[in-house]
Every structure is written in structure tokens, then in C-alpha cells.
Design an enzyme around this catalytic site. Structure first.
Site, mmCIF file in Angstrom:
data_model
loop_
_atom_site.group_PDB
_atom_site.id
_atom_site.type_symbol
_atom_site.label_atom_id
_atom_site.label_comp_id
_atom_site.label_asym_id
_atom_site.label_seq_id
_atom_site.Cartn_x
_atom_site.Cartn_y
_atom_site.Cartn_z
ATOM 1 N N HIS A 251 3.158 0.946 -4.226
ATOM 2 C CA HIS A 251 3.637 1.573 -5.459
ATOM 3 C C HIS A 251 4.861 0.886 -6.058
ATOM 4 O O HIS A 251 5.564 1.472 -6.868
ATOM 5 C CB HIS A 251 3.937 3.060 -5.209
ATOM 6 C CG HIS A 251 2.701 3.878 -4.968
ATOM 7 N ND1 HIS A 251 2.735 5.188 -4.556
ATOM 8 C CD2 HIS A 251 1.384 3.563 -5.072
ATOM 9 C CE1 HIS A 251 1.496 5.641 -4.418
ATOM 10 N NE2 HIS A 251 0.665 4.671 -4.715
ATOM 11 N N SER B 105 1.222 13.382 1.615
ATOM 12 C CA SER B 105 0.473 14.608 1.367
ATOM 13 C C SER B 105 -1.016 14.315 1.179
ATOM 14 O O SER B 105 -1.804 15.237 1.017
ATOM 15 C CB SER B 105 1.032 15.311 0.135
ATOM 16 O OG SER B 105 1.027 14.420 -0.959
ATOM 17 N N CYS C 109 5.527 -6.881 -22.093
ATOM 18 C CA CYS C 109 4.950 -8.172 -21.699
ATOM 19 C C CYS C 109 5.012 -8.410 -20.185
ATOM 20 O O CYS C 109 4.579 -9.457 -19.704
ATOM 21 C CB CYS C 109 5.625 -9.321 -22.455
ATOM 22 S SG CYS C 109 7.298 -9.690 -21.897
ATOM 23 N N ARG D 183 18.008 8.136 -9.463
ATOM 24 C CA ARG D 183 17.291 7.985 -8.186
ATOM 25 C C ARG D 183 17.812 6.765 -7.418
ATOM 26 O O ARG D 183 17.957 6.787 -6.204
ATOM 27 C CB ARG D 183 15.779 7.824 -8.422
ATOM 28 C CG ARG D 183 15.056 9.141 -8.608
ATOM 29 C CD ARG D 183 13.549 8.943 -8.749
ATOM 30 N NE ARG D 183 12.907 8.458 -7.535
ATOM 31 C CZ ARG D 183 12.645 9.213 -6.474
ATOM 32 N NH1 ARG D 183 12.985 10.471 -6.457
ATOM 33 N NH2 ARG D 183 12.038 8.696 -5.430
ATOM 34 N N TYR E 143 15.591 7.265 -13.321
ATOM 35 C CA TYR E 143 15.478 6.201 -12.304
ATOM 36 C C TYR E 143 16.848 5.682 -11.883
ATOM 37 O O TYR E 143 17.077 5.364 -10.715
ATOM 38 C CB TYR E 143 14.557 5.066 -12.773
ATOM 39 C CG TYR E 143 13.135 5.377 -12.381
ATOM 40 C CD1 TYR E 143 12.720 5.238 -11.061
ATOM 41 C CD2 TYR E 143 12.244 5.896 -13.299
ATOM 42 C CE1 TYR E 143 11.443 5.589 -10.674
ATOM 43 C CE2 TYR E 143 10.963 6.245 -12.919
ATOM 44 C CZ TYR E 143 10.568 6.085 -11.603
ATOM 45 O OH TYR E 143 9.312 6.454 -11.217
ATOM 46 N N ASN F 44 5.945 4.165 -0.447
ATOM 47 C CA ASN F 44 7.337 4.363 -0.849
ATOM 48 C C ASN F 44 7.867 3.180 -1.651
ATOM 49 O O ASN F 44 7.446 2.043 -1.467
ATOM 50 C CB ASN F 44 8.220 4.585 0.379
ATOM 51 C CG ASN F 44 7.880 5.895 1.062
ATOM 52 O OD1 ASN F 44 7.253 6.763 0.454
ATOM 53 N ND2 ASN F 44 8.277 6.032 2.308
HETATM 54 P P1 NAD Z 1 4.630 13.633 -1.363
HETATM 55 O O1 NAD Z 1 5.988 13.936 -1.880
HETATM 56 O O2 NAD Z 1 3.468 14.053 -2.104
HETATM 57 O O3 NAD Z 1 4.425 14.243 0.108
HETATM 58 C C1 NAD Z 1 5.312 14.036 1.127
HETATM 59 C C2 NAD Z 1 4.671 14.547 2.434
HETATM 60 O O4 NAD Z 1 5.600 14.308 3.477
HETATM 61 C C3 NAD Z 1 4.338 16.043 2.452
HETATM 62 O O5 NAD Z 1 3.006 16.219 2.920
HETATM 63 C C4 NAD Z 1 5.344 16.617 3.468
HETATM 64 O O6 NAD Z 1 4.785 17.684 4.237
HETATM 65 C C5 NAD Z 1 5.604 15.419 4.340
HETATM 66 N N1 NAD Z 1 6.894 15.423 5.015
HETATM 67 C C6 NAD Z 1 8.062 15.996 4.615
HETATM 68 N N2 NAD Z 1 9.037 15.759 5.508
HETATM 69 C C7 NAD Z 1 8.479 15.018 6.499
HETATM 70 C C8 NAD Z 1 8.972 14.442 7.711
HETATM 71 N N3 NAD Z 1 10.258 14.606 8.066
HETATM 72 N N4 NAD Z 1 8.129 13.729 8.486
HETATM 73 C C9 NAD Z 1 6.830 13.557 8.132
HETATM 74 N N5 NAD Z 1 6.299 14.083 7.002
HETATM 75 C C10 NAD Z 1 7.124 14.796 6.191
HETATM 76 O O7 NAD Z 1 4.674 12.087 -1.110
HETATM 77 P P2 NAD Z 1 3.545 11.055 -1.237
HETATM 78 O O8 NAD Z 1 2.254 11.629 -0.729
HETATM 79 O O9 NAD Z 1 4.076 9.858 -0.613
HETATM 80 O O10 NAD Z 1 3.311 10.814 -2.819
HETATM 81 C C11 NAD Z 1 4.270 10.791 -3.829
HETATM 82 C C12 NAD Z 1 4.530 9.402 -4.428
HETATM 83 O O11 NAD Z 1 5.860 9.418 -4.933
HETATM 84 C C13 NAD Z 1 4.565 8.289 -3.416
HETATM 85 O O12 NAD Z 1 3.363 7.630 -3.451
HETATM 86 C C14 NAD Z 1 5.728 7.372 -3.809
HETATM 87 O O13 NAD Z 1 5.300 6.320 -4.627
HETATM 88 C C15 NAD Z 1 6.609 8.243 -4.630
HETATM 89 N N6 NAD Z 1 7.855 8.609 -3.917
HETATM 90 C C16 NAD Z 1 8.526 7.672 -3.157
HETATM 91 C C17 NAD Z 1 9.671 8.025 -2.464
HETATM 92 C C18 NAD Z 1 10.380 6.974 -1.629
HETATM 93 O O14 NAD Z 1 10.232 5.783 -1.881
HETATM 94 N N7 NAD Z 1 11.142 7.361 -0.589
HETATM 95 C C19 NAD Z 1 10.159 9.331 -2.527
HETATM 96 C C20 NAD Z 1 9.474 10.255 -3.326
HETATM 97 C C21 NAD Z 1 8.314 9.885 -3.999
HETATM 98 ZN ZN ZN Z 2 8.822 -8.365 -22.911
#
Ligand code: NAD
Ligand code: ZN
Length: 270
Positions: free
Chosen positions: A131, A211, A142, A79, A76, A115
Site C-alpha cells: 500500500h 481485519s 503525472c 499522521r 497525512y 502498512n
Molecule cells: P484494519 O485497521 O482494518 O484492522 C486492523 C486489525 O488489527 C483488526 O482486525 C484488529 O483486530 C487487529 N489488531 C488490533 N490490535 C492488534 C494487535 N495488537 N495485534 C494483532 N492484531 C491487532 O487494518 P488493515 O486490515 O491493515 O487495513 C487498513 C489499511 O489502512 C491498511 O491496509 C493500511 O494500508 C492502512 N493503515 C496503515 C497503518 C500503518 O501503516 N501502521 C495504520 C492504519 C491503517
Molecule cells: Zn506533475
């Protein structure tokens, strides 16, 4: 930019704009894909550098943290460093512009994101995070929010260090973790209630860069559909989702500015 889009896609954008300009209540759900063009990888992208042998799905879980807190915390912190200097792209900007306009034109536009980055906020949007927030920490035992040093309850990224040493709770001594909803964990009650309410009561639901695999957020489109909403999906790799009415199979940063420009043009002239 227009030259990149096929006539068939431009026709679909036009159809989506016409539909959206005619609706009052709109719900937008964004996922990792909307931030991809800002340089933040999605979870489906292969990880790079030190983390290339790890899958995000195996690190973002409570079990992983219980097994190896140092590993998950280090990931993290890495990230956070990756995300810290990232800026909104034209898709975030276009949504913020629409939201500001909607407030004046009487449309109700609710923005919900999966996100954990703050790019919607940076663009000027009001957004509900399903999320959690990458820049907040809390106790893994806690749940007490961890003060990153700002003295404020709401920490911002300016207060987060990228040090990989584990932190401990001032109250119970257990490890501090990111205040993020990991795979297998429940969503924050208030945020989920607001999302369900917006989805169940909207006339149009737009899913951008998700996705549609991660439940329960993926169920919001189904809830909207059951209540009569039209569903629009924006994703260069459309998902196997049979409930979608209009698919805009293009990157969000390319198609969103055009879509919003067309919606605002129609709203202004109606
Ligand atoms: P995912 O990684 O499962 O899917 C991302 C989707 O975005 C894919 O279907 C892909 O085809 C599409 N994609 C890629 N580039 C794109 C673009 N330029 N324009 C539009 N679509 C595009 O992501 P998810 O479904 O959001 O689930 C993963 C979980 O991971 C999220 O719920 C989140 O909590 C977390 N996450 C967050 C971040 C962030 O905050 N930026 C980044 C990665 C993962
Ligand atoms: Zn604590």
C-alpha cells in the site's frame, strides 16, 4: 509474559510452531494491527484530537483529495507526525529475527505488509509494501516522484516536513500527494506480483493484525489456501474467516516472540 497466556493458547502456539518449523516456504502478511502496540492507530480505531469527527476511510480516497486536497494533505501531515517517532515492537523484532535465521536455515520467508509505516525496516526486515510508503510523495497528475529535498530518489522520513501547505509538481504544476494506495486504487504492479507469487507458492500463510476486509490483499490468504497452504491468523479479535487452520487470538506483540522462540528452537534441533 507467559503468565498472561492461557494454557489453551500456549497449546495453539505450540501447534503453530510445530507446523511452521516443518515448512520451507512461508508467507507472512501484516496489517495495521501489528503496529498498534507501537502506538500507531489502526483505521478501525476512532481518530483523536482534531480529526475525531473524520473516518479514515473518508480521507484516504482519490475522491476526497480531488474534493479537498488541503484537508487530505493536512491529515497525512498529521499522521506523519504521529508515526515519525514510533519504534518497532516485539512482534516486528521477532519477525526480523526469524527472517534473519531463515536465510541461514533454508526456510524461505516472504514478508508482505499492508502498512505504510517503516517499522518492519526499522526492525531489520526485508519487506514488500502493498500500500505504499508514508514517507514518499508524488504528483497527483503525472505521478512524478516528489523530491522532498534530499536530492535522492528514495526519500526517507528525515526529509519530510510536517508543514500543511500544499505542494505542487515541478513538472505539471498539479498538487503533490502521498505515494500511498488509497481505497479504490490499484496496487503497485511489482509488489502485487511478488505477493501473489509468494502466496500461491507457500506451504504456510500467516496473517497478522489485519481485519482481512481490505481487498485485494485479503484475497492472498485464499490464494494460499487454494494452493494447499495452512493458514494461521494472529489477531486479538479474530476475523470471520472460515479458511483459517490455527487462530492465535492474542496481541501480536505478546504472542509473536513466543511463537518465533518456539519455531527457532524446533528448527535448530531438527
Ligand atoms: P484494519 O485497521 O482494518 O484492522 C486492523 C486489525 O488489527 C483488526 O482486525 C484488529 O483486530 C487487529 N489488531 C488490533 N490490535 C492488534 C494487535 N495488537 N495485534 C494483532 N492484531 C491487532 O487494518 P488493515 O486490515 O491493515 O487495513 C487498513 C489499511 O489502512 C491498511 O491496509 C493500511 O494500508 C492502512 N493503515 C496503515 C497503518 C500503518 O501503516 N501502521 C495504520 C492504519 C491503517
Ligand atoms: Zn506533475
Amino acid at each position: 509474559m507467559l503468565a498472561e497466556l492461557s494454557p489453551a493458547l500456549i497449546a495453539e502456539v505450540e501447534r503453530a510452531a510445530k507446523l511452521l518449523a516443518s515448512k520451507q516456504r512461508i508467507c507472512v502478511l501484516t496489517g495495521a494491527g501489528i503496529s498498534a502496540e507501537s502506538g500507531i492507530p489502526t483505521f478501525r480505531d476512532k481518530q483523536t484530537g482534531l480529526w475525531e469527527n473524520y473516518a479514515a476511510e473518508d480521507l484516504a480516497t482519490p475522491e476526497a483529495f480531488a474534493r479537498d486536497p488541503k484537508l487530505v494533505w493536512s491529515w497525512y501531515q498529521w499522521r506523519r507526525q504521529l508515526v515519525a517517532d514510533k519504534k518497532p515492537n516485539p512482534a516486528h523484532d521477532a519477525l526480523a529475527q526469524w527472517q534473519q535465521h531463515a536465510a541461514k536455515s533454508g526456510q524461505r520467508l516472504t514478508l508482505i505488509t499492508q502498512n505504510v509505516d517503516d517499522l518492519h525496516e526499522q526492525a531489520g526486515s526485508r519487506v514488500t509494501h502493498l500500500h505504499g510508503n508514508l514517507w514518499q510523495n508524488r504528483c497527483s497528475q503525472c505521478n512524478t516522484p516528489y523530491d522532498n529535498g534530499s536530492g535522492m530518489e528514495e526519500n526517507s522520513k528525515r526529509d519530510v516536513s510536517f508543514n500543511e501547505d500544499l505542494l505542487t509538481c515541478q513538472h505539471c504544476g498539479d498538487y503533490i500527494r502521498p505515494d500511498i494506495v488509497w481505497f479504490g486504487e490499484a496496487l503497485p504492479v511489482e509488489a502485487w506480483r511478488a505477493a501473489e507469487d509468494a502466496a500461491a507458492n507457500c506451504e504456510a500463510f500467516i496473517s497478522i493484525g489485519t481485519s482481512s476486509l481490505v481487498y485485494p490483499a485479503a484475497g492472498l490468504a485464499q490464494l494460499a489456501k487454494q494452493n494447499g497452504a495452512k493458514i494461521i491468523e494472529i489477531n486479538p479479535h479474530p476475523t470471520p474467516n472460515t479458511i483459517v487452520d490455527i487462530t492465535l487470538a492474542e496481541k501480536a506483540g505478546v504472542v509473536m516472540p513466543l511463537l518465533i522462540q518456539k519455531i527457532l528452537g524446533r528448527v535448530e534441533h531438527s
